[in-house]
Write a protein that holds these residues in place. Structure first.
Motif, PDB file in Angstrom:
ATOM      1  N   UNK A 218       0.826  -1.218   0.000  1.00 55.47           N
ATOM      2  CA  UNK A 218       0.000   0.000   0.000  1.00 55.47           C
ATOM      3  C   UNK A 218       0.851   1.254   0.000  1.00 55.47           C
ATOM      4  N   UNK A 219       2.015   1.189   0.626  1.00 54.74           N
ATOM      5  CA  UNK A 219       2.920   2.335   0.613  1.00 54.74           C
ATOM      6  C   UNK A 219       3.388   2.648  -0.806  1.00 54.74           C
ATOM      7  N   UNK A 220       3.601   1.618  -1.583  1.00 50.20           N
ATOM      8  CA  UNK A 220       4.018   1.830  -2.969  1.00 50.20           C
ATOM      9  C   UNK A 220       2.859   2.166  -3.884  1.00 50.20           C
ATOM     10  N   UNK A 221       1.673   1.636  -3.564  1.00 51.45           N
ATOM     11  CA  UNK A 221       0.518   1.842  -4.447  1.00 51.45           C
ATOM     12  C   UNK A 221      -0.202   3.150  -4.191  1.00 51.45           C
ATOM     13  N   UNK A 222      -0.097   3.710  -2.997  1.00 51.20           N
ATOM     14  CA  UNK A 222      -0.880   4.909  -2.688  1.00 51.20           C
ATOM     15  C   UNK A 222      -0.532   6.098  -3.582  1.00 51.20           C
ATOM     16  N   UNK A 223       0.734   6.390  -3.917  1.00 51.64           N
ATOM     17  CA  UNK A 223       0.979   7.504  -4.852  1.00 51.64           C
ATOM     18  C   UNK A 223       0.423   7.222  -6.244  1.00 51.64           C
ATOM     19  N   UNK A 224       0.486   5.967  -6.668  1.00 51.80           N
ATOM     20  CA  UNK A 224      -0.040   5.609  -7.987  1.00 51.80           C
ATOM     21  C   UNK A 224      -1.554   5.779  -8.004  1.00 51.80           C
ATOM     22  N   UNK A 225      -2.227   5.291  -6.954  1.00 56.30           N
ATOM     23  CA  UNK A 225      -3.678   5.430  -6.879  1.00 56.30           C
ATOM     24  C   UNK A 225      -4.093   6.888  -6.743  1.00 56.30           C
ATOM     25  N   UNK A 226      -3.312   7.662  -6.003  1.00 55.95           N
ATOM     26  CA  UNK A 226      -3.608   9.086  -5.843  1.00 55.95           C
ATOM     27  C   UNK A 226      -3.512   9.811  -7.180  1.00 55.95           C
ATOM     28  N   UNK A 227      -2.464   9.518  -7.944  1.00 55.01           N
ATOM     29  CA  UNK A 227      -2.300  10.140  -9.263  1.00 55.01           C
ATOM     30  C   UNK A 227      -3.427   9.723 -10.195  1.00 55.01           C
ATOM     31  N   UNK A 228      -3.793   8.435 -10.164  1.00 58.55           N
ATOM     32  CA  UNK A 228      -4.861   7.932 -11.027  1.00 58.55           C
ATOM     33  C   UNK A 228      -6.189   8.600 -10.681  1.00 58.55           C
ATOM     34  N   UNK A 229      -6.476   8.714  -9.379  1.00 60.03           N
ATOM     35  CA  UNK A 229      -7.739   9.316  -8.953  1.00 60.03           C
ATOM     36  C   UNK A 229      -7.794  10.801  -9.290  1.00 60.03           C
ATOM     37  N   UNK A 230      -6.677  11.516  -9.118  1.00 68.26           N
ATOM     38  CA  UNK A 230      -6.686  12.946  -9.447  1.00 68.26           C
ATOM     39  C   UNK A 230      -6.859  13.158 -10.947  1.00 68.26           C
ATOM     40  N   UNK A 231      -6.226  12.317 -11.772  1.00 66.48           N
ATOM     41  CA  UNK A 231      -6.416  12.427 -13.215  1.00 66.48           C
ATOM     42  C   UNK A 231      -7.852  12.106 -13.613  1.00 66.48           C
ATOM     43  N   UNK A 232      -8.435  11.095 -12.959  1.00 62.59           N
ATOM     44  CA  UNK A 232      -9.809  10.721 -13.252  1.00 62.59           C
ATOM     45  C   UNK A 232     -10.779  11.849 -12.905  1.00 62.59           C
ATOM     46  N   UNK A 233     -10.592  12.457 -11.732  1.00 62.25           N
ATOM     47  CA  UNK A 233     -11.471  13.558 -11.327  1.00 62.25           C
ATOM     48  C   UNK A 233     -11.283  14.775 -12.215  1.00 62.25           C
ATOM     49  N   UNK A 234     -10.040  15.076 -12.572  1.00 63.70           N
ATOM     50  CA  UNK A 234      -9.800  16.215 -13.455  1.00 63.70           C
ATOM     51  C   UNK A 234     -10.451  15.990 -14.811  1.00 63.70           C
ATOM     52  N   UNK A 235     -10.344  14.782 -15.326  1.00 61.71           N
ATOM     53  CA  UNK A 235     -10.959  14.493 -16.615  1.00 61.71           C
ATOM     54  C   UNK A 235     -12.480  14.520 -16.515  1.00 61.71           C
ATOM     55  N   UNK A 236     -13.010  14.100 -15.360  1.00 57.17           N
ATOM     56  CA  UNK A 236     -14.466  14.103 -15.186  1.00 57.17           C
ATOM     57  C   UNK A 236     -15.006  15.534 -15.137  1.00 57.17           C
ATOM     58  N   UNK A 237     -14.349  16.402 -14.386  1.00 55.85           N
ATOM     59  CA  UNK A 237     -14.870  17.756 -14.212  1.00 55.85           C
ATOM     60  C   UNK A 237     -14.463  18.709 -15.332  1.00 55.85           C
ATOM     61  N   UNK A 238     -13.277  18.517 -15.907  1.00 54.43           N
ATOM     62  CA  UNK A 238     -12.785  19.444 -16.939  1.00 54.43           C
ATOM     63  C   UNK A 238     -12.923  18.900 -18.349  1.00 54.43           C
TER      64      UNK A 238
END
Length: 91
Positions: free
Chosen positions: A36-56
């Motif tokens: 989880x320590x290694x996956x959390x930055x990857x998941x955070x980046x994926x989620x932020x890109x997903x939200x940005x693409x959803x709203x913008x």
């Protein structure tokens, strides 16, 4: 003796001979923590890109693309969605 050996001797006393009643959880827990320590930055980046693409939408892409009928309709849908979201926010 190592801590692991002490814990196994203390807690690993099977009620039925040949059956293992206690399995020490720390090695498995440590694997999940490092995963989880290694996956959390990857998941955070994926989620932020997903939200940005959803709203913008995808309008902030820097590459130039040819306009097709499907792309024009997609941009129209994105504009309708942003108008709708703005109206919901304002009321």
């Amino acid at each position: 003796k190592s801590i692991r050996n002490l814990l196994y001797q203390k807690f690993n006393k099977p009620e039925i001979k040949g059956e293992q009643s206690f399995v020490f959880w720390a090695p498995v827990w440590k694997v999940w923590v490092f995963f989880l320590r290694g996956m959390s930055p990857i998941l955070e980046r994926w989620l932020s890109n997903l939200l940005a693409r959803h709203f913008n939408g995808r309008k902030f892409s820097k590459k130039t693309v040819t306009l097709t009928k499907q792309r024009v309709e997609a941009y129209f849908d994105i504009e309708i969605k942003t108008i709708f979201l703005n109206e919901v926010k304002n009321h």
